[in-house]
Design a protein around this motif. Structure first.
Motif, PDB file in Angstrom:
ATOM      1  N   ARG A 220       0.506  -1.565   0.211  1.00 41.64           N
ATOM      2  CA  ARG A 220      -0.383  -0.202  -0.357  1.00 41.64           C
ATOM      3  C   ARG A 220       0.725   1.506  -0.352  1.00 41.64           C
ATOM      4  NH1 ARG A 220      -2.883  -3.539  -1.111  1.00 41.64           N
ATOM      5  NH2 ARG A 220      -5.097  -4.187  -0.219  1.00 41.64           N
ATOM      6  N   ASP A 221       0.333   2.555   0.327  1.00 39.25           N
ATOM      7  CA  ASP A 221       0.979   3.484  -0.751  1.00 39.25           C
ATOM      8  C   ASP A 221       0.593   4.689   0.680  1.00 39.25           C
ATOM      9  OD1 ASP A 221       1.934   6.286  -1.325  1.00 39.25           O
ATOM     10  OD2 ASP A 221       1.683   6.180  -3.205  1.00 39.25           O
ATOM     11  N   TYR A 222       1.390   4.542   1.458  1.00 39.25           N
ATOM     12  CA  TYR A 222       0.894   5.445   2.459  1.00 39.25           C
ATOM     13  C   TYR A 222       1.586   6.913   2.549  1.00 39.25           C
ATOM     14  CZ  TYR A 222      -0.055   1.069   4.365  1.00 39.25           C
ATOM     15  OH  TYR A 222      -0.027  -0.749   4.383  1.00 39.25           O
ATOM     16  N   ILE A 223      -0.001   7.658   3.265  1.00 43.91           N
ATOM     17  CA  ILE A 223       0.567   9.367   3.354  1.00 43.91           C
ATOM     18  C   ILE A 223       0.443  10.292   4.533  1.00 43.91           C
ATOM     19  CG2 ILE A 223      -2.202   9.274   2.033  1.00 43.91           C
ATOM     20  CD1 ILE A 223       1.061  11.849   0.726  1.00 43.91           C
ATOM     21  N   HIS A 224       1.187  10.456   5.127  1.00 45.38           N
ATOM     22  CA  HIS A 224       1.245  11.533   6.452  1.00 45.38           C
ATOM     23  C   HIS A 224      -0.182  12.397   6.095  1.00 45.38           C
ATOM     24  CE1 HIS A 224       2.121  13.284   9.773  1.00 45.38           C
ATOM     25  NE2 HIS A 224       3.035  12.810  10.085  1.00 45.38           N
ATOM     26  N   VAL A 225      -0.767  11.846   7.035  1.00 48.05           N
ATOM     27  CA  VAL A 225      -1.591  12.987   7.172  1.00 48.05           C
ATOM     28  C   VAL A 225      -1.748  14.441   7.246  1.00 48.05           C
ATOM     29  CG1 VAL A 225      -2.145  13.048   9.761  1.00 48.05           C
ATOM     30  CG2 VAL A 225      -4.357  13.224   8.587  1.00 48.05           C
ATOM     31  N   THR A 226      -1.095  15.062   7.923  1.00 47.63           N
ATOM     32  CA  THR A 226      -0.341  16.600   7.827  1.00 47.63           C
ATOM     33  C   THR A 226       0.091  16.817   5.959  1.00 47.63           C
ATOM     34  OG1 THR A 226       2.128  16.369   8.257  1.00 47.63           O
ATOM     35  CG2 THR A 226       0.548  16.504  10.084  1.00 47.63           C
ATOM     36  N   ASP A 227       0.852  16.053   5.588  1.00 44.54           N
ATOM     37  CA  ASP A 227       0.624  15.844   3.889  1.00 44.54           C
ATOM     38  C   ASP A 227      -1.062  15.998   3.548  1.00 44.54           C
ATOM     39  OD1 ASP A 227       3.470  16.151   4.047  1.00 44.54           O
ATOM     40  OD2 ASP A 227       3.786  13.994   3.633  1.00 44.54           O
ATOM     41  N   LEU A 228      -1.605  15.279   4.032  1.00 45.72           N
ATOM     42  CA  LEU A 228      -2.828  15.087   3.215  1.00 45.72           C
ATOM     43  C   LEU A 228      -3.627  16.457   3.239  1.00 45.72           C
ATOM     44  CD1 LEU A 228      -4.665  12.201   4.359  1.00 45.72           C
ATOM     45  CD2 LEU A 228      -4.011  12.950   2.204  1.00 45.72           C
ATOM     46  N   ALA A 229      -3.741  17.050   4.704  1.00 44.29           N
ATOM     47  CA  ALA A 229      -3.520  18.649   5.481  1.00 44.29           C
ATOM     48  C   ALA A 229      -3.813  19.715   4.750  1.00 44.29           C
ATOM     49  CB  ALA A 229      -4.031  18.449   6.910  1.00 44.29           C
ATOM     50  N   SER A 230      -2.468  19.620   4.238  1.00 44.32           N
ATOM     51  CA  SER A 230      -1.438  20.434   3.515  1.00 44.32           C
ATOM     52  C   SER A 230      -2.367  20.919   1.244  1.00 44.32           C
ATOM     53  CB  SER A 230       0.219  20.833   3.327  1.00 44.32           C
ATOM     54  OG  SER A 230       0.484  19.583   2.285  1.00 44.32           O
ATOM     55  N   TYR A 238      -6.262  26.418  -4.817  1.00 46.65           N
ATOM     56  CA  TYR A 238      -6.268  26.579  -6.452  1.00 46.65           C
ATOM     57  C   TYR A 238      -7.339  26.513  -6.877  1.00 46.65           C
ATOM     58  CZ  TYR A 238      -5.866  24.080 -10.846  1.00 46.65           C
ATOM     59  OH  TYR A 238      -5.967  23.795 -12.571  1.00 46.65           O
ATOM     60  N   LEU A 239      -8.280  25.949  -6.095  1.00 49.28           N
ATOM     61  CA  LEU A 239      -9.719  26.217  -6.618  1.00 49.28           C
ATOM     62  C   LEU A 239     -10.283  27.536  -7.024  1.00 49.28           C
ATOM     63  CD1 LEU A 239     -11.823  23.281  -5.090  1.00 49.28           C
ATOM     64  CD2 LEU A 239     -11.507  24.071  -7.896  1.00 49.28           C
ATOM     65  N   ILE A 240      -9.975  28.647  -5.530  1.00 47.33           N
ATOM     66  CA  ILE A 240     -10.630  30.127  -5.775  1.00 47.33           C
ATOM     67  C   ILE A 240      -9.560  30.683  -6.726  1.00 47.33           C
ATOM     68  CG2 ILE A 240     -10.102  31.622  -4.249  1.00 47.33           C
ATOM     69  CD1 ILE A 240     -10.445  29.944  -1.848  1.00 47.33           C
ATOM     70  N   ASN A 241      -8.107  30.224  -7.023  1.00 44.66           N
ATOM     71  CA  ASN A 241      -7.964  31.238  -8.174  1.00 44.66           C
ATOM     72  C   ASN A 241      -7.877  30.846  -9.668  1.00 44.66           C
ATOM     73  OD1 ASN A 241      -6.559  32.609  -6.183  1.00 44.66           O
ATOM     74  ND2 ASN A 241      -4.918  31.699  -5.740  1.00 44.66           N
ATOM     75  N   ASN A 242      -8.219  29.354  -9.979  1.00 49.32           N
ATOM     76  CA  ASN A 242      -8.217  29.137 -10.927  1.00 49.32           C
ATOM     77  C   ASN A 242      -9.952  28.014 -11.711  1.00 49.32           C
ATOM     78  OD1 ASN A 242      -5.314  29.074 -12.001  1.00 49.32           O
ATOM     79  ND2 ASN A 242      -5.010  28.026  -9.871  1.00 49.32           N
ATOM     80  N   GLN A 243     -10.650  27.839 -10.298  1.00 47.19           N
ATOM     81  CA  GLN A 243     -11.767  27.424 -10.855  1.00 47.19           C
ATOM     82  C   GLN A 243     -11.892  26.118 -11.182  1.00 47.19           C
ATOM     83  OE1 GLN A 243     -12.581  31.075 -12.593  1.00 47.19           O
ATOM     84  NE2 GLN A 243     -11.704  31.194  -9.660  1.00 47.19           N
ATOM     85  N   ARG A 244     -11.004  25.205 -11.636  1.00 52.67           N
ATOM     86  CA  ARG A 244     -10.288  24.326 -12.641  1.00 52.67           C
ATOM     87  C   ARG A 244     -10.678  22.963 -12.147  1.00 52.67           C
ATOM     88  NH1 ARG A 244      -5.691  25.326 -14.910  1.00 52.67           N
ATOM     89  NH2 ARG A 244      -6.003  27.261 -15.900  1.00 52.67           N
ATOM     90  N   SER A 245     -12.171  22.353 -12.239  1.00 53.15           N
ATOM     91  CA  SER A 245     -12.376  20.928 -10.985  1.00 53.15           C
ATOM     92  C   SER A 245     -11.948  19.967 -11.792  1.00 53.15           C
ATOM     93  CB  SER A 245     -14.327  20.692 -11.169  1.00 53.15           C
ATOM     94  OG  SER A 245     -14.724  21.839 -10.485  1.00 53.15           O
ATOM     95  N   GLN A 246     -11.669  19.448 -11.019  1.00 46.02           N
ATOM     96  CA  GLN A 246     -10.807  17.553 -10.885  1.00 46.02           C
ATOM     97  C   GLN A 246     -10.645  16.601 -10.323  1.00 46.02           C
ATOM     98  OE1 GLN A 246      -6.487  18.518 -12.044  1.00 46.02           O
ATOM     99  NE2 GLN A 246      -7.960  20.655 -11.585  1.00 46.02           N
ATOM    100  N   GLN A 296       1.239  16.549  -7.706  1.00 42.56           N
ATOM    101  CA  GLN A 296       2.131  17.361  -7.200  1.00 42.56           C
ATOM    102  C   GLN A 296       2.138  18.425  -8.328  1.00 42.56           C
ATOM    103  OE1 GLN A 296       5.366  15.682  -6.068  1.00 42.56           O
ATOM    104  NE2 GLN A 296       4.882  13.333  -4.906  1.00 42.56           N
ATOM    105  N   LYS A 297       2.217  18.654  -9.469  1.00 43.97           N
ATOM    106  CA  LYS A 297       1.819  19.478 -10.625  1.00 43.97           C
ATOM    107  C   LYS A 297       0.793  20.703 -10.407  1.00 43.97           C
ATOM    108  CE  LYS A 297       3.527  19.836 -15.273  1.00 43.97           C
ATOM    109  NZ  LYS A 297       2.193  18.818 -16.657  1.00 43.97           N
ATOM    110  N   ILE A 298      -0.464  19.628 -10.305  1.00 42.42           N
ATOM    111  CA  ILE A 298      -1.089  21.581 -10.300  1.00 42.42           C
ATOM    112  C   ILE A 298      -1.317  21.245  -9.070  1.00 42.42           C
ATOM    113  CG2 ILE A 298      -3.661  20.997 -10.832  1.00 42.42           C
ATOM    114  CD1 ILE A 298      -3.902  18.824 -11.684  1.00 42.42           C
ATOM    115  N   LEU A 299      -0.793  21.140  -7.624  1.00 45.65           N
ATOM    116  CA  LEU A 299      -1.405  21.411  -6.872  1.00 45.65           C
ATOM    117  C   LEU A 299       0.105  22.538  -6.105  1.00 45.65           C
ATOM    118  CD1 LEU A 299      -3.337  19.394  -5.212  1.00 45.65           C
ATOM    119  CD2 LEU A 299      -4.272  21.594  -6.097  1.00 45.65           C
ATOM    120  N   ASP A 300       1.101  22.171  -6.628  1.00 45.72           N
ATOM    121  CA  ASP A 300       2.548  22.606  -5.870  1.00 45.72           C
ATOM    122  C   ASP A 300       2.256  22.167  -4.691  1.00 45.72           C
ATOM    123  OD1 ASP A 300       4.976  23.507  -5.909  1.00 45.72           O
ATOM    124  OD2 ASP A 300       4.354  25.158  -5.355  1.00 45.72           O
ATOM    125  N   TRP A 301       1.998  20.441  -4.680  1.00 46.09           N
ATOM    126  CA  TRP A 301       2.309  19.876  -3.167  1.00 46.09           C
ATOM    127  C   TRP A 301       2.945  18.874  -3.752  1.00 46.09           C
ATOM    128  CZ3 TRP A 301      -0.107  14.860  -2.863  1.00 46.09           C
ATOM    129  CH2 TRP A 301       0.423  14.448  -1.516  1.00 46.09           C
TER     130      TRP A 301
END
Ligand SMILES: NC(=O)c1ccc[n+]([C@@H]2O[C@H](COP(=O)([O-])OP(=O)(O)OC[C@H]3O[C@@H](n4cnc5c(N)ncnc54)[C@H](O)[C@@H]3O)[C@@H](O)[C@H]2O)c1
Length: 317
Positions: A220-230, A238-246, A296-301
């Motif tokens: 499985r692929d584990y992702i830390h909850v604080t990374d999810l939060a960010s 992103y949505l407030i600035n770009n309105q691009r749903s996905q 990672q690319k779209i959200l710069d996350w």
């Protein structure tokens, strides 16, 4: 300070996200019926107790706080329970989301970040799994999340509500300063179950060691909850600035087997963990790993905390 309504903010991922939102200068308003959440986890903004299926209660909260956007975590989440009582999952998760979207529309709130899941993919045809992978959930929990994604698309098209549906892989770990932790009841997730076995010196059930993986245990692929939060805050902005749903996967792109997690947990806790090999659980694919480049690319996350040792260390702490 911008008000953000957090449905399910008293739960595991919701409470960690409220903390991150407050640190980023937002005012998180938790709306939760406390069916699985905890009052003590709501520390970074007000708690409004209510059910998302109750449109009047939601409406009252939107009248009380001028709300910029919604992050929607509230959901029933136990796969095995969804198989036993699908109707309560459809009612809570799908009717609840429908009610929320209708009230948002009435109050002209047009940004929502939604907690989806890798369970919308079902058995993977390829690994890592891209967002374009067929959506064929194999249990009612995954089906309800897929229905919610479909509702979001309809409300975008007909009412202009923009959304990002985040398909999490395995959320894990805890707040690095120990102010919050994972508190599910019943607990069904691997890492808290392993740590409980270590702490209480009880046997740990390992479900199946004959999967088609190098050591025979599920990957499985584990992702830390604080990374999810960010990622939620990045999605909101992103949505407030770009309105691009996905729809976007949230994972690291790297998988660990149950055995690797078990060995890491032994090392970090310095405890013996006695494993008992049990029957496979129904509907567990060999491997589930995210192709995570799009978020990672779209959200710069970029996940900062999701190294396996850090995940287990923060949960143990
Ligand atoms: N934990 C994971 O690994 C994981 C993985 C993929 C997706 N998700 C999704 O992330 C979200 C949060 O998961 P979590 O692990 O924090 O779960 P959780 O059970 O800790 O939190 C869910 C919260 O929603 C509340 N809630 C449920 N139904 C409600 C309703 N009808 N009205 C108001 N509040 C309600 C509960 O009281 C609880 O506080 C869920 O939508 C879940 O499906 C979680």
């Amino acid at each position: 300070m911008k008000n953000i309504l957090i449905t399910g903010g008293a739960g595991y991922i919701g409470s960690h996200t409220c903390k991150a939102l407050a640190q980023a200068g937002y005012n998180p308003i938790t709306f939760d019926n406390l069916s699985a959440g905890h009052k003590h986890a709501v520390k970074w903004g007000p708690l409004e107790i209510g059910d998302i299926r109750d449109s009047e209660a939601l409406s009252k909260v939107f009248k009380k706080y001028k709300t910029e956007a919604v992050i929607h975590f509230a959901s029933k989440i136990v796969v095995s329970e969804s198989v036993r009582e699908p109707e309560s999952y459809y009612d809570n998760n799908v009717n609840g989301t429908l009610s929320l979207l209708n009230v948002m529309q009435t109050h002209s709130i047009n940004v929502i970040v939604f907690s989806s899941t890798a369970a919308v993919y079902g058995y993977p045809e390829t690994n890592p799994i891209e967002e374009s992978h067929p959506l064929l959930p194999i249990n009612p929990y995954g089906e309800t999340k897929l229905k919610c994604e479909e509702l979001l698309e309809k409300y975008r098209d007909t009412h202009g509500i923009n959304y990002i549906a985040l398909r999490y892989f395995n959320a894990a770990g805890a707040d690095p300063t120990s102010e919050l932790r994972e508190e599910h009841e019943p607990e069904t997730h691997l890492i808290p179950l392993l740590l409980k076995a270590a702490k209480e010196n009880k046997p740990f059930s390992l479900f199946g060691n004959d999967y088609k993986t190098p050591d025979g245990t599920c990957i499985r692929d584990y992702i830390h909850v604080t990374d999810l939060a960010s990622a939620h805050i990045k999605s909101l902005e992103y949505l407030i600035n770009n309105q691009r749903s996905q729809c976007l996967n949230l994972g690291t792109g790297k998988g660990y087997s149950v055995r690797e997690v078990l060995e890491a947990a032994k090392k970090i806790t310095s405890k013996k963990i006695n494993e008992v090999i049990s029957e496979r659980r129904e509907g567990d694919p060999d491997s589930l790993v995210a192709k995570a480049d799009a978020a990672q690319k779209i959200l710069d996350w970029h996940p900062q905390q999701s190294d396996l040792h850090n995940i287990i260390r923060t949960a143990w702490q």
